[in-house]
Scaffold this motif. Structure first.
Motif, PDB file in Angstrom:
ATOM      1  N   ASN A 132      -0.705   5.273  -5.096  1.00  0.00           N
ATOM      2  CA  ASN A 132      -1.575   4.334  -5.794  1.00  0.00           C
ATOM      3  C   ASN A 132      -0.827   3.228  -6.513  1.00  0.00           C
ATOM      4  OD1 ASN A 132      -4.422   3.955  -5.922  1.00  0.00           O
ATOM      5  ND2 ASN A 132      -4.323   4.187  -8.145  1.00  0.00           N
ATOM      6  N   ARG A 133       0.501   3.260  -6.465  1.00  0.00           N
ATOM      7  CA  ARG A 133       1.281   2.173  -7.052  1.00  0.00           C
ATOM      8  C   ARG A 133       1.856   1.370  -5.898  1.00  0.00           C
ATOM      9  NH1 ARG A 133       3.511   6.602 -10.992  1.00  0.00           N
ATOM     10  NH2 ARG A 133       2.121   6.335 -12.774  1.00  0.00           N
ATOM     11  N   VAL A 134       1.249   0.237  -5.610  1.00  0.00           N
ATOM     12  CA  VAL A 134       1.616  -0.528  -4.425  1.00  0.00           C
ATOM     13  C   VAL A 134       1.619  -2.014  -4.760  1.00  0.00           C
ATOM     14  CG1 VAL A 134      -0.794  -0.566  -3.646  1.00  0.00           C
ATOM     15  CG2 VAL A 134       1.030  -0.982  -2.009  1.00  0.00           C
ATOM     16  N   GLU A 135       2.625  -2.721  -4.270  1.00  0.00           N
ATOM     17  CA  GLU A 135       2.691  -4.176  -4.387  1.00  0.00           C
ATOM     18  C   GLU A 135       2.542  -4.734  -2.975  1.00  0.00           C
ATOM     19  OE1 GLU A 135       5.683  -5.921  -6.942  1.00  0.00           O
ATOM     20  OE2 GLU A 135       6.096  -3.945  -7.792  1.00  0.00           O
ATOM     21  N   ILE A 136       1.369  -5.236  -2.679  1.00  0.00           N
ATOM     22  CA  ILE A 136       1.033  -5.620  -1.304  1.00  0.00           C
ATOM     23  C   ILE A 136       2.009  -6.647  -0.762  1.00  0.00           C
ATOM     24  CG2 ILE A 136      -0.735  -6.699   0.144  1.00  0.00           C
ATOM     25  CD1 ILE A 136      -2.836  -5.471  -1.699  1.00  0.00           C
ATOM     26  N   LEU A 137       2.239  -7.710  -1.513  1.00  0.00           N
ATOM     27  CA  LEU A 137       3.104  -8.781  -1.032  1.00  0.00           C
ATOM     28  C   LEU A 137       4.543  -8.315  -0.884  1.00  0.00           C
ATOM     29  CD1 LEU A 137       3.152 -11.791  -0.258  1.00  0.00           C
ATOM     30  CD2 LEU A 137       3.659 -12.306  -2.650  1.00  0.00           C
ATOM     31  N   ARG A 138       5.048  -7.654  -1.897  1.00  0.00           N
ATOM     32  CA  ARG A 138       6.450  -7.240  -1.892  1.00  0.00           C
ATOM     33  C   ARG A 138       6.735  -6.218  -0.792  1.00  0.00           C
ATOM     34  NH1 ARG A 138      10.579  -7.810  -5.299  1.00  0.00           N
ATOM     35  NH2 ARG A 138       9.265  -8.820  -6.851  1.00  0.00           N
ATOM     36  N   GLU A 139       5.749  -5.393  -0.455  1.00  0.00           N
ATOM     37  CA  GLU A 139       5.963  -4.341   0.531  1.00  0.00           C
ATOM     38  C   GLU A 139       5.590  -4.771   1.946  1.00  0.00           C
ATOM     39  OE1 GLU A 139       4.353  -0.587  -0.802  1.00  0.00           O
ATOM     40  OE2 GLU A 139       4.915  -1.027  -2.868  1.00  0.00           O
ATOM     41  N   GLY A 140       5.290  -6.064   2.131  1.00  0.00           N
ATOM     42  CA  GLY A 140       5.009  -6.568   3.464  1.00  0.00           C
ATOM     43  C   GLY A 140       3.692  -6.086   4.042  1.00  0.00           C
ATOM     44  N   LEU A 141       2.701  -5.831   3.174  1.00  0.00           N
ATOM     45  CA  LEU A 141       1.404  -5.336   3.621  1.00  0.00           C
ATOM     46  C   LEU A 141       0.384  -6.474   3.673  1.00  0.00           C
ATOM     47  CD1 LEU A 141       1.296  -2.153   1.362  1.00  0.00           C
ATOM     48  CD2 LEU A 141       1.931  -2.249   3.778  1.00  0.00           C
ATOM     49  N   ASP A 142      -0.650  -6.259   4.431  1.00  0.00           N
ATOM     50  CA  ASP A 142      -1.770  -7.201   4.457  1.00  0.00           C
ATOM     51  C   ASP A 142      -2.836  -6.805   3.445  1.00  0.00           C
ATOM     52  OD1 ASP A 142      -0.922  -8.873   6.748  1.00  0.00           O
ATOM     53  OD2 ASP A 142      -1.142  -7.002   7.865  1.00  0.00           O
ATOM     54  N   MET A 143      -3.080  -5.507   3.337  1.00  0.00           N
ATOM     55  CA  MET A 143      -4.137  -4.988   2.481  1.00  0.00           C
ATOM     56  C   MET A 143      -3.703  -3.633   1.942  1.00  0.00           C
ATOM     57  SD  MET A 143      -7.329  -5.716   5.134  1.00  0.00           S
ATOM     58  CE  MET A 143      -8.556  -6.359   4.010  1.00  0.00           C
ATOM     59  N   ALA A 144      -4.486  -3.098   0.990  1.00  0.00           N
ATOM     60  CA  ALA A 144      -4.192  -1.759   0.472  1.00  0.00           C
ATOM     61  C   ALA A 144      -5.486  -1.090   0.036  1.00  0.00           C
ATOM     62  CB  ALA A 144      -3.207  -1.824  -0.695  1.00  0.00           C
ATOM     63  N   ILE A 145      -5.553   0.215   0.252  1.00  0.00           N
ATOM     64  CA  ILE A 145      -6.651   1.019  -0.278  1.00  0.00           C
ATOM     65  C   ILE A 145      -6.119   1.746  -1.492  1.00  0.00           C
ATOM     66  CG2 ILE A 145      -8.206   2.957   0.157  1.00  0.00           C
ATOM     67  CD1 ILE A 145      -8.127   2.164   3.129  1.00  0.00           C
ATOM     68  N   ILE A 158     -13.036  -4.951  -2.393  1.00  0.00           N
ATOM     69  CA  ILE A 158     -14.392  -4.487  -2.138  1.00  0.00           C
ATOM     70  C   ILE A 158     -14.438  -2.985  -2.386  1.00  0.00           C
ATOM     71  CG2 ILE A 158     -15.019  -6.307  -0.523  1.00  0.00           C
ATOM     72  CD1 ILE A 158     -14.392  -4.407   1.773  1.00  0.00           C
ATOM     73  N   PRO A 159     -15.496  -2.496  -3.058  1.00  0.00           N
ATOM     74  CA  PRO A 159     -15.592  -1.059  -3.320  1.00  0.00           C
ATOM     75  C   PRO A 159     -15.911  -0.285  -2.055  1.00  0.00           C
ATOM     76  CG  PRO A 159     -17.577  -2.180  -4.062  1.00  0.00           C
ATOM     77  CD  PRO A 159     -16.624  -3.252  -3.612  1.00  0.00           C
ATOM     78  N   SER A 268      -5.485 -12.529  -3.436  1.00  0.00           N
ATOM     79  CA  SER A 268      -6.519 -13.558  -3.437  1.00  0.00           C
ATOM     80  C   SER A 268      -6.092 -14.818  -2.707  1.00  0.00           C
ATOM     81  CB  SER A 268      -6.902 -13.914  -4.884  1.00  0.00           C
ATOM     82  OG  SER A 268      -7.379 -12.783  -5.572  1.00  0.00           O
ATOM     83  N   ASP A 269      -4.782 -15.114  -2.722  1.00  0.00           N
ATOM     84  CA  ASP A 269      -4.320 -16.355  -2.107  1.00  0.00           C
ATOM     85  C   ASP A 269      -3.952 -16.185  -0.641  1.00  0.00           C
ATOM     86  OD1 ASP A 269      -2.032 -14.868  -2.385  1.00  0.00           O
ATOM     87  OD2 ASP A 269      -0.919 -16.369  -3.549  1.00  0.00           O
ATOM     88  N   ARG A 270      -4.225 -15.013  -0.069  1.00  0.00           N
ATOM     89  CA  ARG A 270      -3.901 -14.787   1.342  1.00  0.00           C
ATOM     90  C   ARG A 270      -5.119 -15.105   2.206  1.00  0.00           C
ATOM     91  NH1 ARG A 270      -0.660  -9.648   3.283  1.00  0.00           N
ATOM     92  NH2 ARG A 270       0.971 -11.097   2.656  1.00  0.00           N
ATOM     93  N   ALA A 271      -4.922 -15.956   3.203  1.00  0.00           N
ATOM     94  CA  ALA A 271      -6.004 -16.266   4.136  1.00  0.00           C
ATOM     95  C   ALA A 271      -6.309 -15.033   4.981  1.00  0.00           C
ATOM     96  CB  ALA A 271      -5.602 -17.445   5.028  1.00  0.00           C
ATOM     97  N   SER A 272      -7.581 -14.659   5.037  1.00  0.00           N
ATOM     98  CA  SER A 272      -7.971 -13.468   5.795  1.00  0.00           C
ATOM     99  C   SER A 272      -7.800 -13.706   7.289  1.00  0.00           C
ATOM    100  CB  SER A 272      -9.425 -13.108   5.501  1.00  0.00           C
ATOM    101  OG  SER A 272      -9.585 -12.717   4.159  1.00  0.00           O
ATOM    102  N   THR A 273      -7.212 -12.740   7.964  1.00  0.00           N
ATOM    103  CA  THR A 273      -7.077 -12.801   9.420  1.00  0.00           C
ATOM    104  C   THR A 273      -8.276 -12.109  10.062  1.00  0.00           C
ATOM    105  OG1 THR A 273      -5.878 -10.709   9.576  1.00  0.00           O
ATOM    106  CG2 THR A 273      -4.575 -12.712   9.178  1.00  0.00           C
ATOM    107  N   ARG A 274      -8.386 -12.278  11.362  1.00  0.00           N
ATOM    108  CA  ARG A 274      -9.468 -11.605  12.080  1.00  0.00           C
ATOM    109  C   ARG A 274      -9.352 -10.091  11.922  1.00  0.00           C
ATOM    110  NH1 ARG A 274      -9.811  -9.533  17.291  1.00  0.00           N
ATOM    111  NH2 ARG A 274     -11.929  -9.452  18.154  1.00  0.00           N
ATOM    112  N   ALA A 275      -8.143  -9.550  12.016  1.00  0.00           N
ATOM    113  CA  ALA A 275      -7.949  -8.103  11.888  1.00  0.00           C
ATOM    114  C   ALA A 275      -8.342  -7.615  10.495  1.00  0.00           C
ATOM    115  CB  ALA A 275      -6.501  -7.738  12.194  1.00  0.00           C
ATOM    116  N   MET A 276      -7.992  -8.378   9.463  1.00  0.00           N
ATOM    117  CA  MET A 276      -8.370  -7.996   8.101  1.00  0.00           C
ATOM    118  C   MET A 276      -9.887  -7.935   7.964  1.00  0.00           C
ATOM    119  SD  MET A 276      -5.558 -10.254   5.963  1.00  0.00           S
ATOM    120  CE  MET A 276      -6.284  -9.931   4.345  1.00  0.00           C
ATOM    121  N   ASN A 277     -10.582  -8.929   8.508  1.00  0.00           N
ATOM    122  CA  ASN A 277     -12.044  -8.957   8.410  1.00  0.00           C
ATOM    123  C   ASN A 277     -12.680  -7.788   9.164  1.00  0.00           C
ATOM    124  OD1 ASN A 277     -12.000 -11.305   6.866  1.00  0.00           O
ATOM    125  ND2 ASN A 277     -12.073 -12.634   8.655  1.00  0.00           N
TER     126      ASN A 277
END
Length: 291
Positions: A132-145, A158-159, A268-277
């Motif tokens: 549960n401790r994750v830095e999305i940008l620093r860890e090269g991720l697109d998203m996180a749960i 989104i919940p 918030s500043d990352r443009a959503s990709t088709r895969a993310m959507n």
């Protein structure tokens, strides 16, 4: 509009360094030396007349200029990769890197991943787990749960679903528990969220005894210890239904308390990709509607 005359290689090195959060990791991905990465970044900063990183003892910290430039480059390089894949005759597969809270991964997501992959073979979903401790940008991720109350600075979310907490323990121990007050005689295993046990006892209408058991940052570790008879753990029951079905854990009391819910989050500043959507829509449809 005039297009800037900037070296593509230096821009690529900057994009990887931002995504990896370190020159060393960027060098590994690019298969060059750390000195080469540093040189390319310095060259780009000179051409732009602006610093892109602050070098600190804690690592790289992007400047405002670096944060402004990164999502544009990331989107551009992703778009170029997709087109080049098509020109090369390869399937148009889009990589999606998602960090997942380990409890959610094991208790909910993993049993459903085959269904997602069958429905969306065009997405190469890469899962990495965390506590549960994750830095999305620093860890090269697109998203996180992740689990919590939401409202993470600099992130949209989104919940997904709630997972109320209740005491779980080995069935032999549960048989000795007749009233919530009996828990005062047991070792109460704790997470790093110190308010959980007092909150549960309040929900159960019983004064909270002194809680001095060991502290862990993983619900999976708490569940394993509880199943081994080391104490009683306060856990999201929905994530450990498999343990209960297998007879490894039992829920002695029906009272529950909410400490938050699971969310899907991204910068918030990352443009959503088709895969993310697509992944976000699939998760929202597969998870029970938030109450």
């Amino acid at each position: 509009m005039d297009r800037p005359d900037l070296p593509l290689n230096a821009l690529r090195v900057f994009e990887v360094a931002m995504r990896q959060g370190s020159f060393t990791k960027a060098a590994t991905e690019l298969r060059v030396t750390q000195a080469a990465v540093s040189h390319q970044i310095a060259r780009l900063e000179d051409l732009l007349g602006a610093s892109l990183f602050l070098r600190t003892s804690q690592g790289l910290i992007p400047t405002d200029e670096g944060r402004l430039l990164f999502p544009v480059l990331e989107h551009g390089f992703d778009a170029m990769a997709r087109v080049l894949d098509r020109l090369g005759g390869r399937r148009d597969v889009e990589v999606l890197a998602v960090g997942v809270n380990t409890t959610f991964a094991l208790g909910w997501l993993m049993p459903r991943l085959d269904a997602f992959r069958e429905a969306h073979p065009e997405i190469d979903l890469r899962i990495s787990t965390n506590n549960n401790r994750v830095e999305i940008l620093r860890e090269g991720l697109d998203m996180a749960i992740r689990f919590g109350m939401g409202g993470w600075t600099g992130h949209d979310a989104i919940p997904l679903l709630e997972a109320p907490l209740s005491p779980l323990c080995a069935p032999e121990m549960a048989a000795r528990l007749q009233h919530p007050a009996d828990l005062g005689q047991m070792t109460l295993l704790r997470s790093y969220r110190s308010a959980e046990w007092p909150g549960w006892f309040a929900a159960a209408g019983t004064p909270c005894p002194p809680v001095s058991g060991p502290v862990f940052d993983s619900s999976v570790a708490l569940a394993e210890l509880a199943a081994a008879g080391a104490g009683v753990a306060l856990l999201p029951v929905a994530m450990f239904e498999r343990y209960i079905r297998q007879g490894r854990l039992a829920q002695p009391f029906g009272a529950t308390v909410s400490a938050g819910r699971y969310y899907l989050a991204w910068p918030s500043d990352r443009a959503s990709t088709r895969a993310m959507n697509i992944f976000a829509r699939w998760l929202s449809g597969a998870a029970p509607a938030p109450g």
